[in-house]
Design a protein around this motif. Structure first.
Motif, PDB file in Angstrom:
ATOM      1  N   SER A  18     -20.592 -25.778-140.596  1.00 16.73           N
ATOM      2  CA  SER A  18     -19.346 -25.496-139.889  1.00 16.73           C
ATOM      3  C   SER A  18     -18.921 -26.693-139.046  1.00 16.73           C
ATOM      4  O   SER A  18     -17.736 -27.050-138.988  1.00 16.73           O
ATOM      5  N   ALA A  35     -15.218 -22.595-131.658  1.00 20.33           N
ATOM      6  CA  ALA A  35     -14.654 -22.392-132.996  1.00 20.33           C
ATOM      7  C   ALA A  35     -15.693 -22.685-134.065  1.00 20.33           C
ATOM      8  O   ALA A  35     -15.729 -22.008-135.106  1.00 20.33           O
ATOM      9  N   ASP A  39     -16.609 -19.943-136.778  1.00 17.95           N
ATOM     10  CA  ASP A  39     -16.412 -20.253-138.191  1.00 17.95           C
ATOM     11  C   ASP A  39     -17.710 -20.137-138.988  1.00 17.95           C
ATOM     12  O   ASP A  39     -17.681 -19.931-140.203  1.00 17.95           O
TER      13      ASP A  39
END
Length: 211
Positions: A18, A35, A39
């Motif tokens: 990721s 994030a 993710d």
């Protein structure tokens, strides 16, 4: 509940994948830690259970990339000429860069940014690759194929740096020169020969002097 070593390794791998995608898309400064966790299918902040900072995570992605490049290099064996072994390493590194070009571009840009702390992290993370280069050079020194008064570790870093510069030139020229498949020979020959003229030119010059 105690997490097994296998589960931790799986989570770490997901975070690295990721993170590589996030860095490739947003760069080091623009990538968001939360994030990256989300993710990867994990809770916010999970990254910090494995890596102390975004810079450490970036270095870990670089380390994994270098390890894969070394593992995938088709080493012709310790008895092969040093140039052939070095060429195989560069070829594997270039193949990785071609397959992961967005992240490779970010890596080269960050290395050339002039940030001493980040540079130190990345150099340390690149040890799987630089260390293998050093091993090949050391074998070459033992066989008399490489002659130098420089520490082999410095030579390995210089060799690796030539590969990065060649990639930067490739991208900067829009692929005009050098082509990716030219880089292994270019880097090995520049490193090994420098500006030394070919032997036939040297012999011709000597003949014209009557010696």
């Amino acid at each position: 509940m105690k997490v097994s070593a296998q589960a931790r390794e799986l989570t770490r791998t997901r975070l690295l994948e990721s993170a590589a995608a996030a860095f490739a898309c947003h760069g080091l400064a623009g990538a968001n830690i939360n994030a990256i966790s989300v993710d990867a299918g994990l809770a916010k902040g999970t990254v910090y259970n494995y890596f102390p900072s975004k810079e450490a995570l970036f270095a870990a992605v670089v380390q994994e990339a270098c390890r894969r490049a070394v593992d995938e290099a088709e080493d012709p064996g310790r008895e092969a000429p040093t140039r052939d072994r070095l060429r195989a390493l560069v070829r594997a590194d270039i193949a990785w860069a071609a397959q992961h070009e967005p992240f490779a571009r970010v890596l080269v840009r960050e290395l050339f940014s002039g940030d001493p702390e980040l540079y130190g992290r990345v150099v340390e993370a690149a040890l799987p690759y630089v260390g293998r280069v050093a091993e090949v050079l050391a074998d070459g020194i033992d066989r008399g194929e490489v002659g130098t008064d420089r520490p082999v570790e410095q030579l390995a870093q210089l060799f690796t740096g030539l590969g990065l510069l060649a990639l930067a030139q490739h991208w900067g020229s829009g692929g005009a020169w050098p082509a990716l498949d030219e880089i292994p020979d270019l880097v090995v020959n520049l490193f090994a020969d420098g500006m030394r003229p070919p032997m036939r030119v040297v012999r011709k010059a000597r003949s014209s002097d009557g010696k």
